[in-house]
Design a protein around this motif. Structure first.
Motif, short mmCIF file in Angstrom:
data_model
loop_
_atom_site.label_atom_id
_atom_site.label_comp_id
_atom_site.label_asym_id
_atom_site.label_seq_id
_atom_site.Cartn_x
_atom_site.Cartn_y
_atom_site.Cartn_z
N TYR A 224 94.12 -45.23 -48.54
CA TYR A 224 93.69 -45.24 -47.15
C TYR A 224 94.82 -45.79 -46.28
O TYR A 224 95.60 -46.64 -46.73
CB TYR A 224 92.46 -46.14 -46.97
CG TYR A 224 91.20 -45.58 -47.58
CD1 TYR A 224 90.95 -45.69 -48.95
CD2 TYR A 224 90.25 -44.94 -46.79
CE1 TYR A 224 89.81 -45.17 -49.51
CE2 TYR A 224 89.08 -44.42 -47.35
CZ TYR A 224 88.88 -44.54 -48.70
OH TYR A 224 87.74 -44.01 -49.25
N LEU B 126 96.24 -49.01 -47.99
CA LEU B 126 95.29 -49.64 -48.90
C LEU B 126 94.99 -48.73 -50.08
O LEU B 126 94.84 -47.51 -49.92
CB LEU B 126 93.99 -49.94 -48.15
CG LEU B 126 94.10 -50.96 -47.02
CD1 LEU B 126 92.90 -50.84 -46.10
CD2 LEU B 126 94.20 -52.37 -47.58
N LEU C 34 98.96 -50.47 -42.47
CA LEU C 34 98.61 -51.10 -43.74
C LEU C 34 98.08 -50.00 -44.66
O LEU C 34 97.13 -49.30 -44.30
CB LEU C 34 97.55 -52.18 -43.53
CG LEU C 34 97.10 -52.97 -44.76
CD1 LEU C 34 98.23 -53.84 -45.29
CD2 LEU C 34 95.87 -53.82 -44.43
N GLN D 269 91.98 -50.59 -36.22
CA GLN D 269 91.10 -49.47 -36.56
C GLN D 269 90.59 -49.59 -37.99
O GLN D 269 91.09 -50.40 -38.78
CB GLN D 269 91.84 -48.14 -36.40
CG GLN D 269 92.27 -47.84 -34.97
CD GLN D 269 92.94 -46.49 -34.85
OE1 GLN D 269 92.79 -45.62 -35.71
NE2 GLN D 269 93.69 -46.30 -33.78
N GLY D 270 89.61 -48.80 -38.31
CA GLY D 270 89.11 -48.76 -39.67
C GLY D 270 90.03 -47.93 -40.56
O GLY D 270 90.79 -47.09 -40.08
N PRO D 271 89.98 -48.16 -41.87
CA PRO D 271 90.81 -47.38 -42.79
C PRO D 271 90.49 -45.88 -42.71
O PRO D 271 89.33 -45.50 -42.56
CB PRO D 271 90.44 -47.95 -44.16
CG PRO D 271 89.91 -49.33 -43.87
CD PRO D 271 89.21 -49.20 -42.56
N PHE E 30 89.13 -52.80 -52.89
CA PHE E 30 90.44 -52.61 -52.29
C PHE E 30 91.44 -53.67 -52.74
O PHE E 30 91.07 -54.82 -53.02
CB PHE E 30 90.34 -52.66 -50.76
CG PHE E 30 89.76 -51.43 -50.16
CD1 PHE E 30 88.39 -51.25 -50.05
CD2 PHE E 30 90.59 -50.42 -49.68
CE1 PHE E 30 87.85 -50.10 -49.50
CE2 PHE E 30 90.06 -49.27 -49.11
CZ PHE E 30 88.69 -49.11 -49.02
N PHE F 263 90.93 -42.21 -44.76
CA PHE F 263 91.13 -41.67 -46.10
C PHE F 263 92.34 -40.76 -46.16
O PHE F 263 92.50 -39.86 -45.31
CB PHE F 263 89.86 -40.90 -46.50
CG PHE F 263 89.97 -40.15 -47.79
CD1 PHE F 263 90.15 -38.78 -47.79
CD2 PHE F 263 89.86 -40.81 -49.00
CE1 PHE F 263 90.23 -38.07 -48.98
CE2 PHE F 263 89.95 -40.12 -50.19
CZ PHE F 263 90.13 -38.75 -50.18
N GLN G 171 95.43 -47.82 -42.70
CA GLN G 171 94.75 -48.58 -41.68
C GLN G 171 95.74 -48.99 -40.60
O GLN G 171 96.61 -49.83 -40.81
CB GLN G 171 94.08 -49.83 -42.27
CG GLN G 171 93.24 -50.58 -41.24
CD GLN G 171 92.51 -51.79 -41.81
OE1 GLN G 171 92.92 -52.37 -42.80
NE2 GLN G 171 91.40 -52.15 -41.19
#
Lengths: 111, 113
Positions: free
Chosen positions: B35, B90, B88, B41-43, B104, B45, B37
């Protein structure tokens, strides 16, 4: 149809209070709904998760309420503590295993 | 028991360069997902692998590629880095990839200058 909408964007709660974060999803194929907690500079940590066959799940101070007909679910943090201050993400997942995340809620618990 | 480990933790690269990020899943887990990020914001895919085969790909350009090795560890490669790739990254580990919990790692902070 893949979106998960999360609110509020930020939340300030007094110590001992109840923190409530709401999410709404569009994809009716989603069958797994986790919540993640993320501290600055760290990866998301799985907090609690629910499947649509139950309406509520409780683990310690954390409760998920799920409303399948409304396609909504929420996280309740009881007796909120300063250590709960973090960003919380809801997510939905279906038969692909791919997690679709909400935009996140930054929670600040004031002592 | 060790959790998901990612390396390196931080990385600074120049535009146009290539980067390889690495992930070791939880022992016994056969699926790895990646993912991205972006701050605030949210991760999002990027890829999912299960038993060394790609099971899903997100809406990312072909500059992004990944693979999973026989020991279930994984690499994410990004070519021709752009400033917008700063994020980032993940890695998530799960037993089956579908219908099971995903855990994670701490992420790799990539900065492109």
């Amino acid at each position: 149809q893949q979106q998960v909408k999360q609110s509020p964007q930020s939340l300030i709660v007094q110590k001992g209070g109840i923190s409530i974060i709401n999410c709404a999803y569009e994809n009716t194929a989603f069958d797994y709904f986790p919540w993640y907690q993320q501290f600055p500079g760290k990866g998301p940590a799985l907090l609690i998760a629910i499947r649509p066959d139950v309406s509520e799940k409780k683990e310690g101070r954390f409760t998920i309420s799920f409303n399948k007909s409304a396609k909504q679910f929420s996280l309740h943090i009881m007796d909120s503590q300063p250590g709960d201050s973090a960003t919380y993400f809801c997510a939905g997942s279906g038969n692909t295993g791919k997690l679709i995340f909400g935009q996140g809620t930054t929670l600040q618990v004031k002592p | 028991d060790a959790g998901v480990t990612q390396s390196p933790t931080h990385l600074i690269k120049t535009r146009g360069q290539h980067v390889t990020l690495r992930c070791s899943p939880i022992s016994g887990h056969k699926s790895v997902s990646w993912y991205q990020q972006v701050l605030g914001q949210g991760p999002q895919f990027i890829f999912q692998y299960y038993e060394k085969e790609e099971r899903g790909r997100g809406n990312f350009p072909d500059r992004f590629s990944a693979r999973q090795f026989p020991n279930y560890s994984s690499e994410l490669n990004v070519n021709a880095l752009l400033l917008g790739d700063s994020a980032l990254y993940l890695c998530a580990s799960s037993f089956l990839g579908v219908g099971t919990e995903a855990f994670f790692g701490q992420g790799t902070r990539l900065t492109v200058v």
